[in-house]
Design a protein around this motif. Sequence first.
Motif: not given
Lengths: 169, 647
Positions: A3, A6-7, A9-10, A13, A16-17, A19-24, A26, B318, B329, B333
């Motif tokens: 089980k 299946f988590f 991908p979550f 993601f 990744l989110g 990382v994006f937040y940190q880069q905003l 800049k 975002l 997602l 899951a």
Amino acid sequence: MKKLLFFIPFIAFVALGAVFYQQLGKDTEYMPSALVGQQIPDFKLVDMETDAVVNNSAMPNEPYLLNFWATWCPSCSAEHAYLGELAEQGVNIVGVDYKDETPAAKRWLAERGNPYSLVLLDEMGHFGVDMGITGAPETFVVSATGEILYRHQGVVDEAVWKTLKGYMQ
Amino acid sequence: MIMLPEVGHYLLILAMMFAFVLAVLPMVGYFKRNAILLSTAKPLTYVMTILTCASFVVLAIAFAQDDFSVLYVSQNSNSLLPIWYKVSAVWGGHEGSLLLWITILTLWAALLALKSHTLPNSTGPVVLSVLGIIATGFLAFILFTSSPFLRLLPDQPVDGVDLNPLLQDIGLIIHPPMLYMGYVGFSVAFAFAIAALITGNLNASWARWARPWTNVSWAFLTLGIALGSWWAYYELGWGGWWFWDPVENASLMPWLAGTALIHSLAVTEKRGVFKSWTVLLAIFTFSLSLLGTFLVRSGVLTSVHAFASDPTRGVFILALLVIIIGSSLFLYALRASQVKSKVSFGLTGRESWLLINNILLTILTLTVLLGTLYPLIFDAFDLGKISVGAPYFNAVFSPIALLLIIFMGIAPLAKWHNTKGSLLWRMSWLPAILATALSSLVFTFHDFDAYLWLSFAIALWLVLMCVRDWLDKVLSTRQSLWQRACKLPRHYYGMQLAHLGVAVSLIGVIFVSMNSTETIVRMAPGDRVTVAHYDFEFLGTRHVEGPNYTADTGIINVYENGENIAQMLPQKRLYQARQQMMTEAALNPGFTRDLYISLGERLEGDAWGIRIYVKSFVRWIWLGGLLMMAGGLLAAWDKRYRRKTGA
């Protein structure tokens, strides 16, 4: 256990989110130069004043700014006045007239004042390529021994000078 | 009349309210088993669509009437701009293009509502409701951070700043709408997948409903990408057709994932396997579309296409991304782990070949994703600044893509569940030998390059395998060839067309890279230069006045074997409003070669630096894109999707 698979991908993601937040927010335009810490590349360029070919030995024996400019570049005219102020304060600035027409450049300096202790003509832009510049204006801080300390893309103004000044010591 | 922009803004607020109600009511109706609440989905969708479209029209009117009191209009238009560019300037900037995005989303939703009678009574409203959630989020994004209706009052400017000259071009009038049709269209497959997760109805039928929608979106996205590439080729002035720019990658990733989705939907529908994988792919595809929107508009990556960055917008979008993708997602899951496949999986059947297709396409997508985000991740951990460029993508992407194309030849021949190896061998040995031989023949006339030789052989292999498969199908019975050919279903021809499109594009790519010549020369009037058996004679330049620019036009006569075949007129334009220089390349297109001239910088006197390119088969790259698009549409229009499916 299966089980949890299946988590994946979550979880990926969410990471990744983060990382994006940190880069905003800049500054993505900031580009350090690979040349920082290295010597100015060897060059042979014409000195605008004397019309003689000069090389690295003509450069000042104190820390100085190496400023790429051109008459076709609108931002260069924006920073010109401030470079004049810096020159009056005693900052040594070497100008490289980049991919430009010499008569126009001479007229420009005659009309607006000349902040440069030395103006080199890089008509074909070869020196610009060696220095890795992407356009004008660009300004480098160079040490007394010819080592490149810092690179700035874009207009030099009061805010930028505060950073540049730190490297001039 | 003067209040029109306020009306547009107001319409958007109303649209957001309706979208919100659409996001809530049918969903509540589903869980409470309330038929009345469920039945609100369709009318709510229509009202939301009409309101959004009306708001879009209002903005277009503001542009057409040069209403420079509207900030967005004053920043993206100018009274001298020709009328068709005024209309396309609606999507020339961040705010307007986002409005176009949401308008297209609501149009897809309305279309789905119109067709929803073919769906079971509870599924349709839930799907529309999911689209309502997305619409609410994006309408809120426009209203709170990026309204195109903001006014510049009372000091309204006399004239506008003008549309970015790069965008003043036919390619850019149609490229964004097509691209968005594709991007946004994947939201329908996404909504089907989420609805399937919510209702627990993860059987083969959702795949059947989602297939035509996915095909059509994919076709539009293909066209959008091809148009973008064509535009970059002639407008950026140095003859490249793909740059691996983050924004191009942002459109390529959903395309790759969408291609995988099309194939995986087929397996799920036909064999009932890959169920949870297909759902994940549908989520993945639309998420990549959203990610593209985020990357372009948040300013986290540098790109030639990027919109002006604004951290508030970045945070908002975002958050939107996290809510939409994160919750789907998470739902995945929770729900997908309960799905069990009932049908056994044939190891030697077509499903295995399509599994290979899916694995390779997913790897390709992740390759591009990694390459695009790597600089960002690298910087986030303070490891310094790097840029990932064409060398990485060419080295990693192309071998995997070639491998994929080899399998593309085989998979259509395989039967579902079980295929005899001897059958595949019987069908494919001849094409394999022919392809190798033909490719070798071509390279006897050209410098040998192992990689290009292999690529060309693979392209030929794909073409021959398509032909072989078709022949096998039309010759296998006693009916006449024509009768048999007509009986083959549309989705079969759609597949063949799309696969041939890939081969055609690949051939274009190979020939451009192996047989293109480029020179940069200094030419004074009267000078001649020979490039790849064409003679170019520079006659000089003349001054030209356009509607909103002035230009120097170079006049160049082209001779082939001493015969004048064309006069080419490259331009160097100065757009007055923005004081921006633009290079307008001159093209002499042809089926097997393009002549391409762009004017460089003026040197001393009347001499100019001039770039001349002769590019072989470059048009084939986009021709292949058109074939792929036609294939996708043909497959979507197959008769079997028209039948009403089980209630």
